[in-house]
Each structure stands twice: as structure tokens, then as C-alpha cells.
Write a protein that holds these residues in place. Structure first.
Motif: not given
Length: 755
Positions: A140-157
Motif C-alpha cells: 500500500k505504498k509507491v514502489v520504484v525500481s529499475t526493470e528490464i522489460v520486453p521492447a514490445s511493452l512500449v512499442e509505438g511510443s
């Protein structure tokens, strides 16, 4: 043939040697000072630039946090989210993206992590960000982290350059919580770092070509303040990655664009404590090397000019000095031949003139030699008589001192026994007579082994022999003889040559003291039992008032909160007192079974992880399942590990890493907890495992505790037939370790089916 040099030649050679030594020392010290100054400036530049680079990420994160927290806490927004109004939520997200244009990802999900609105397909859950969403909604609080994600997750931005189809993204999960504390959903945002042109341009304007700021995804650069093709940038080496994976910074030297750069690399860890990338700062050393070379050239030029001028001055001075010295040498030769009337001229008003005057005085002083020798002989006889008188007085004083010492030893309550080099008793005071129940005439002159046999002190014989062989001092032994509990201190006596000359035994009867200590422990345990019940009732009442007392004013609520916190602290203190009292008295039962130390460690780490994150500390657990099983009480071992982790988090600076490791050593498994806090002082290390002892720190007001945690750990570990100990690092860091015995493989397999 032996070379003979005149005074002039020796003077010139001496001046030349002194000049060469002086200028060499000056050159060395100057170069060392310049090198140290350059190193200091480079380290300061690296530290300042790394802080700035970190601030770039933190500023964006804080902007997103404060831009989303206020609207997501609005009752109107929460009403539409609770109703799953996708169109309204999508329009609202579009507005927020206009305020935060640097975000490539903004998705709203429900508690089941189904997409409500955002730039993703609403039919698919956000699988890649499920873990951080679960953490945010669970805490129940804000969580910030640095993650490695697939490129398709933000495709088109916008266009990115992914590495193997993956992107490095600063991810934030903001839980949506209504006024009753229910989770309505979670907002997930992402800021992609790959080819971040705005960050690179800003850093390039600030630092120029002398400093490079770069971000890596795992081992490959994805963003840099230098212009160039990132695909040709060399990846980080395995040795650097090994350091970063431990959560530590790398300091070293690298080559960029044909120039040497001092580099510091700071690791980026994801929400699970794994290495996903790094931030590096590189400072060019060319400007510092150029300054050092310029100073070196100036020093060499000035040294050459100084040597030439000094040699010329030495030639003139030596010519003026050697003339009077030759005249003085001729006068000394005539004195040697017996001409005591010989004198030299005193025409110079310098050191040579003083030497000539001294020579003339010496010739006159020789005539007084016999008379002075006679007078000195008479004085020597008088001194001998005075010395004999002082020896007599000192002997009388020593006799009186021996009488005082004998009176002190006779009146002492502790028994004192002194032996000589042959281990025969030479001193046996009355207190020792009462403890040994022996009279002096049966003891003095006898060997200590014989005295121990007839007095019932047989266990002391081996320790006394150890003192004789090793010359050790400060040994302590506790024995029970004839119903008495005695504490014996043994020390060796050394002669002037450092050889063994005897031993001293100090014996103290602690029977009454230990009985008093036992009564005190029973009293504390009884009082703690009596206090625990009313304190528990008080805690429940205060908690009920705080939860339901909406009519309370701020001042009343603050006072009740203080009472509640102090009540909890007293309950914890009483619980720890009862634990340690139960262990010492044998009233606490231990359920010994085969235990997997890796599972116990993982449980303790998960139990303390939220507390560590609240202090900004990352816990890295390297204990694997390959270790053999140990024989112990699982709950008590978890209590020991939790206490050690809690102490490490308390005393670690914010942003540091606490390491948990274990290894198999002989018949034991050694588990260690290491922090990066300030090293404990020598004077405080003796208090580490004692009851009600706390270490003084610079921020003592921020660290609370009862001083019983390590004492409880010590008692539990010793009940497991292990030991607990402390190890200090050279500069920063403390390590607390304990050992637990392993069990045989067959025994472990037989009992594993019953666990």
C-alpha cells in the motif's frame, strides 16, 4: 692505492651531494603531492558527477510520484476506477500523459492486474510488471525500481534501440487506495532509458568532453553523454559485473575515444535485488597529467640553475677556509712533538678563529691536568661514601616496603599463591589457607601439583603447567571444590631477561555472588511475567482508542500514540527479558530437528525485507540450497538470523547493501551477515554479546533497542553447540557470524521424511 681528498674537494663533493639529495627529495615530494592532489580532484569530480546523474533519475521519479498521487487519491477519480469506466479512465490517462510527456508507459490495472486503461491491449494483463504491481498493492505504498522489460511493452511510443528485444525502464507502481484502505487498482508508469536523448544532451552541456555519463543495460551501454555509435561501445567486463552484482561500486581506469578516463560505476538493482544495469561516470585524466608534466619541467630547470650557482659559491668559500686550516694543522703537529708553548694567530672572527682560540687554550690547559686528576680522585672517594650511605637507607626502605606488602597480602579476602621457576610455592596467604584448608608449613616449598592434589584443586594443575610452558598471562578458570565455586586468575612472572620466573594465582570465592545473581534473575523474570499481562491490556485499550477515537484532537492522538509506542517497546523488552531468562534457567524448550539453513535464511530475509526497504537498505541473500542440513531448532535459528539482519539494517547508511552468506566448514555451517556501517570501536567490542549493552553511535538518537538482541543470539547459538563472533572490515563494514553443527547424511535422510 687509497685516494686522499683535500678539504676543498670534500667540501665541493659534500655540497653537490646535499644539493642532489635535496632536489631529488623536493622532486619526489612535489610529484607525490601533485599526484595525490590530482587523485583527490578526480575522486571529488567522480563523486559530484555521480550524484548529479543519480539526481536526474530521482527528479523524474519525484515528478511522476507527486503528479499522480494527488489525482489518484481524489474521490471522483477513485469512483470511476472502482466502476471500471474504461473510456473515462483512458481519457484521464491521456491528460496525465500530456503533463508527463517523458513517460513511455502509463497503464491502470485492477487488483487482479487486468488492464483498465492505457496504451496496452486491454485484453492482456501486464505480465512483465506483475511483480512490482503486487509489491505496491501489498505494501500500500509507491514502489520504484529499475526493470528490464520486453521492447514490445512500449512499442509505438517512440523509437528505441532495444538490446536483444529488451529495454531498461525506470518503473513506478502507484496503488489506488480508497478511504477505507481497500485496493482499487494500481497505476504503472515507465520511463525508458535506452537512447534517452534529452538526458544525454543535458549532461553533455553540463560536463562537456572531459566527463562522460553513461547508462548500461546489463553490460552494454544504452545511453551516453558522448556522441557516437553505442553499438560499438565495449561491454562491461566480467570482473566489473561481478563487483556490481554484489551491490558494490566499481572504481578503475578505462580508455574512451583514445583518452584515459577514471571511472566509477554504480549498480542499478531491480525490485528483487538483481543487477539490471549501471550508471557510470568517467573523468578525463589528460588535463591533470599535463599540469603534472609542466610542474616537473619547472622543477628540473630551477634545480639545474641552483646546483650551478651553489658550486661556484662553494669554490670561493673553500679557498677562504683552507688557508687557516693548514696553519692550524702545523700547530697541532708541533704540540704532538712536545712543544706546548706553540700558539696560532687568531685573526679571523669566525668559526676558524674560534678553533684557533680553542687550540691556544688547550695548550695552557694541559699544564693543569695532573692537579685536576688529583682533585677528581678525592671527589670520587666522597661520592663512594655517599653511595654506600644511600644503599643502606634504600635497603631499610625496601625492608619496610616488604612488611607493608606482607600486611596487605595477609589482610586480602582473595587467596594469593606465588610459585617460583620450579613450580614450588613461595607465598601462601591466609585467605588461600582457608580455601585450600592447608597450613603454610605443609605448602611452602612443595610443588604446586602436590598442593593441588592434597587440597582438592586437581583441575588447576593442567592450567598452571600451560602457564609455565607458554608464559601466558590473564588466564581465567572457574572450578567447584568442596561445594564452593571459585574463580582463579593465573599470570606468569618474568625475570629481567624475559624468561619464566614463576606464576601468580589469585583465587576468589564467588559462590555467594552467583547465588545473588541467580536470585536477581529470578526476580526480574517474576516481575516481567507480572508486568506483561497489564501492559498487553494497556496496548489493546490504546489501540482501540486510536482506531475508533475520531473525536480525539491532534494533541490527544499524538499523546496516545506516544503511549502506545512506549507500551509496545516495554512489551518487547519484557519479551526479550523472558526469553533470555528462560534460556539461562533452562526453562525454554528447544525442538532439535534437521533444518535446511537456506530455507530458514530465506524466511528471515522475507520477514525483515519490508523493514529494510523502509530504511533504504537492500538485502542480498547468497545462501543456497547446496549446504548440508544442520541439527537445530528452526524457529530459534530464524530468530537469530532476524536479530542479526535487524541490527545490520539499523546501523547501515541509507542506500547500502546488507549481505547474507553461508559456507560449509568442517563439521559446521557458518552463516554471516555483513553490513557497510561504521566499524565498531575496540572499546565497544567487549560489550557486544552482554545483556543490556548498546553501542554508542553518532546517530544514537535514531537507533533504539533494549540491548538484549545479541545476548539472546549468543545463548541460542551456544545451546546449539555453536559459537557467535564478530569480524571488522579494514575501513567500513561489520560482519556477525555464527556456526551450527551439521548432521550426518544418513541421519539427515532418515529424519527428512518426518520434517
Amino acid at each position: 692505492m687509497q685516494l686522499r681528498f683535500g678539504i676543498r674537494t670534500k667540501l665541493l663533493l659534500s655540497i653537490l651531494a646535499i644539493l642532489l639529495l635535496s632536489y631529488s627529495t623536493l622532486l619526489y615530494s612535489t610529484m607525490k603531492t601533485l599526484s595525490d592532489a590530482s587523485r583527490t580532484e578526480i575522486e571529488k569530480s567522480l563523486e559530484a558527477n555521480l550524484k548529479y546523474a543519480r539526481a536526474v533519475f530521482q527528479d523524474r521519479t519525484e515528478i511522476v510520484r507527486y503528479s499522480l498521487l494527488q489525482p489518484l487519491n481524489s474521490g471522483n477519480v477513485q469512483k470511476h476506477i472502482a466502476a471500471r469506466e474504461r473510456a473515462w479512465c483512458a481519457d484521464r490517462i491521456k491528460r496525465w500523459q500530456g503533463v508527463l510527456p517523458f513517460l513511455e508507459l502509463m497503464v491502470l490495472v485492477d487488483p487482479q492486474k487486468n488492464v483498465i486503461a492505457g496504451r496496452l491491449d486491454t485484453r492482456n494483463p501486464v505480465k512483465e510488471l506483475a511483480a512490482i504491481a503486487d509489491q505496491a498493492m501489498a505494501r500500500k505504498k509507491v514502489v520504484v525500481s529499475t526493470e528490464i522489460v520486453p521492447a514490445s511493452l512500449v512499442e509505438g511510443s517512440r523509437a528505441f534501440r532495444p538490446l536483444q528485444g529488451e529495454l531498461l525502464m525506470v518503473t513506478m507502481a502507484v496503488p489506488v487506495i480508497d478511504r477505507q484502505g481497500n485496493i482499487l487498482g494500481c497505476m504503472l508508469t515507465g520511463d525508458v532509458l535506452n537512447d534517452d536523448g534529452s538526458m544525454a544532451e543535458a549532461m553533455r552541456k553540463v560536463f562537456g568532453r572531459d566527463v562522460e555519463i553513461a547508462v548500461t543495460q546489463r553490460a552494454q551501454k544504452i545511453s551516453t553523454s558522448f556522441a557516437g555509435d553505442l553499438s560499438t561501445a565495449p561491454p562491461l567486463t566480467g570482473a566489473i559485473l561481478e563487483i556490481l552484482e554484489r551491490g558494490e561500486q566499481f572504481h578503475g581506469e578505462v580508455e574512451l575515444a583514445g583518452q584515459r578516463y577514471e571511472t566509477v560505476i554504480d549498480p542499478l538493482l531491480n525490485s528483487r535485488g538483481e543487477l539490471v544495469g549501471s550508471i557510470s561516470v568517467s573523468v578525463s585524466t589528460g588535463r591533470y597529467n599535463k599540469m603534472r608534466n609542466t610542474n616537473l619541467a619547472n622543477i628540473l630547470v630551477s634545480a639545474s640553475l641552483g646546483i650551478i650557482a651553489s658550486v661556484l659559491l662553494a669554490l670561493v668559500a673553500s679557498r677562504h677556509l683552507t688557508g687557516p686550516m693548514r696553519q692550524l694543522a702545523r700547530g697541532v703537529a708541533r704540540i704532538q712533538e712536545g712543544d706546548l708553548s706553540q700558539r696560532v694567530e687568531e685573526r679571523y672572527h669566525d668559526e676558524v678563529g674560534l678553533l684557533a682560540g680553542s687550540f691556544n687554550k688547550m695548550a695552557g690547559a694541559l699544564q693543569e691536568r695532573d692537579r685536576i686528576i688529583t682533585l677528581k680522585t678525592q671527589d670520587l672517594q666522597e661520592l663512594n661514601e655517599q653511595l654506600e650511605k644511600k644503599v643502606t637507607e634504600r635497603t631499610r626502605a625496601l625492608t619496610m616496603e616488604m612488611g607493608r606488602l606482607e600486611a596487605v597480602l595477609t589482610s586480602m579476602a582473595e587467596g594469593v599463591v606465588v610459585t617460583d621457576a620450579d613450580n614450588r610455592v613461595i607465598l601462601f596467604n591466609p585467605a588461600a589457607q582457608q580455601m585450600f584448608e592447608l597450613v603454610p608449613y605443609r605448602v611452602v616449598g612443595q610443588t604446586m601439583e602436590h598442593v593441588c592434589d592434597i587440597g582438592g584443586f586437581t583441575p588447576l594443575a593442567g592450567r598452571i603447567e600451560e602457564v609455565r610452558e607458554t608464559g601466558a598471562s590473564g588466564l581465567k578458570e572457574e572450578i567447584v571444590v568442596k561445594g564452593k565455586r571459585l574463580t582463579v586468575h593465573l599470570s606468569s612472572l618474568l625475570d629481567e631477561a624475559g624468561a619464566f620466573a614463576g606464576a601468580v594465582l589469585s583465587i576468589r570465592d564467588v559462590t555467594v555472588e552467583q547465588e545473588v545473581d541467580r536470585m536477581k534473575t529470578d526476580f526480574i523474570s517474576t516481575v516481567s511475567h507480572e508486568l506483561k499481562t497489564p501492559l498487553t491490556s494497556m496496548k489493546g485499550s490504546l489501540q482501540l482508542l486510536l482506531n475508533r477515537g475520531k473525536w480525539l484532537t491532534d494533541t490527544e492522538r499524538q499523546l496516545l500514540t506516544v503511549c502506545f509506542n512506549n507500551t509496545e517497546r516495554l512489551i518487547r523488552l519484557i519479551g526479550e527479558i523472558l526469553d533470555i531468562s528462560g534460556i539461562e534457567s533452562g526453562g525454554m524448550a528447544f525442538n532439535f530437528n534437521p533444518v535446511r539453513i537456506g530455507e530458514a535464511t530465506a524466511y528471515a530475509v522475507e520477514e525483515i525485507r519490508s523493514y529494510a526497504m523502509g530504511h533504504g537498505i537492500t538485502i542480498v541473500n547468497t545462501v543456497g540450497d547446496h549446504l548440508p542440513m544442520v541439527l537445530g531448532d528452526r524457529d530459534r535459528l530464524i530468530q537469530v538470523i532476524t536479530n542479526l539482519l535487524s541490527n545490520a539494517v539499523k546501523f547501515s547508511p541509507e542506500g547500502k547493501v546488507v549481505m547474507v552468506s553461508a559456507e560449509h566448514e568442517g563439521n559446521y555451517v557458518t552463516l554471516s551477515v555483513s553490513d557497510r556501517g561504521k566499524v565498531i570501536k575496540w572499546v565497544d567490542r567487549e560489550k557486544l554479546f552482554k545483556k543490556f549493552q548498546q553501542i554508542e553511535t553518532a546517530n544514537r538518537q535514531k537507533v533504539s533497542g533494549t540491548g538484549l538482541g545479541l545476548a539472546i543470539c549468543k545463548e541460542i547459538v551456544e545451546r546449539h553447540h555453536g559459537r557467535i563472533f564478530y569480524t571488522a572490515a579494514k575501513e567500513f563494514g561489520n560482519t556477525f557470524s555464527f556456526t551450527v553443527p551439521i548432521i550426518e547424511e544418513e541421519h539427515a535422510k532418515g529424519n527428512d521424511t518426518h520434517c
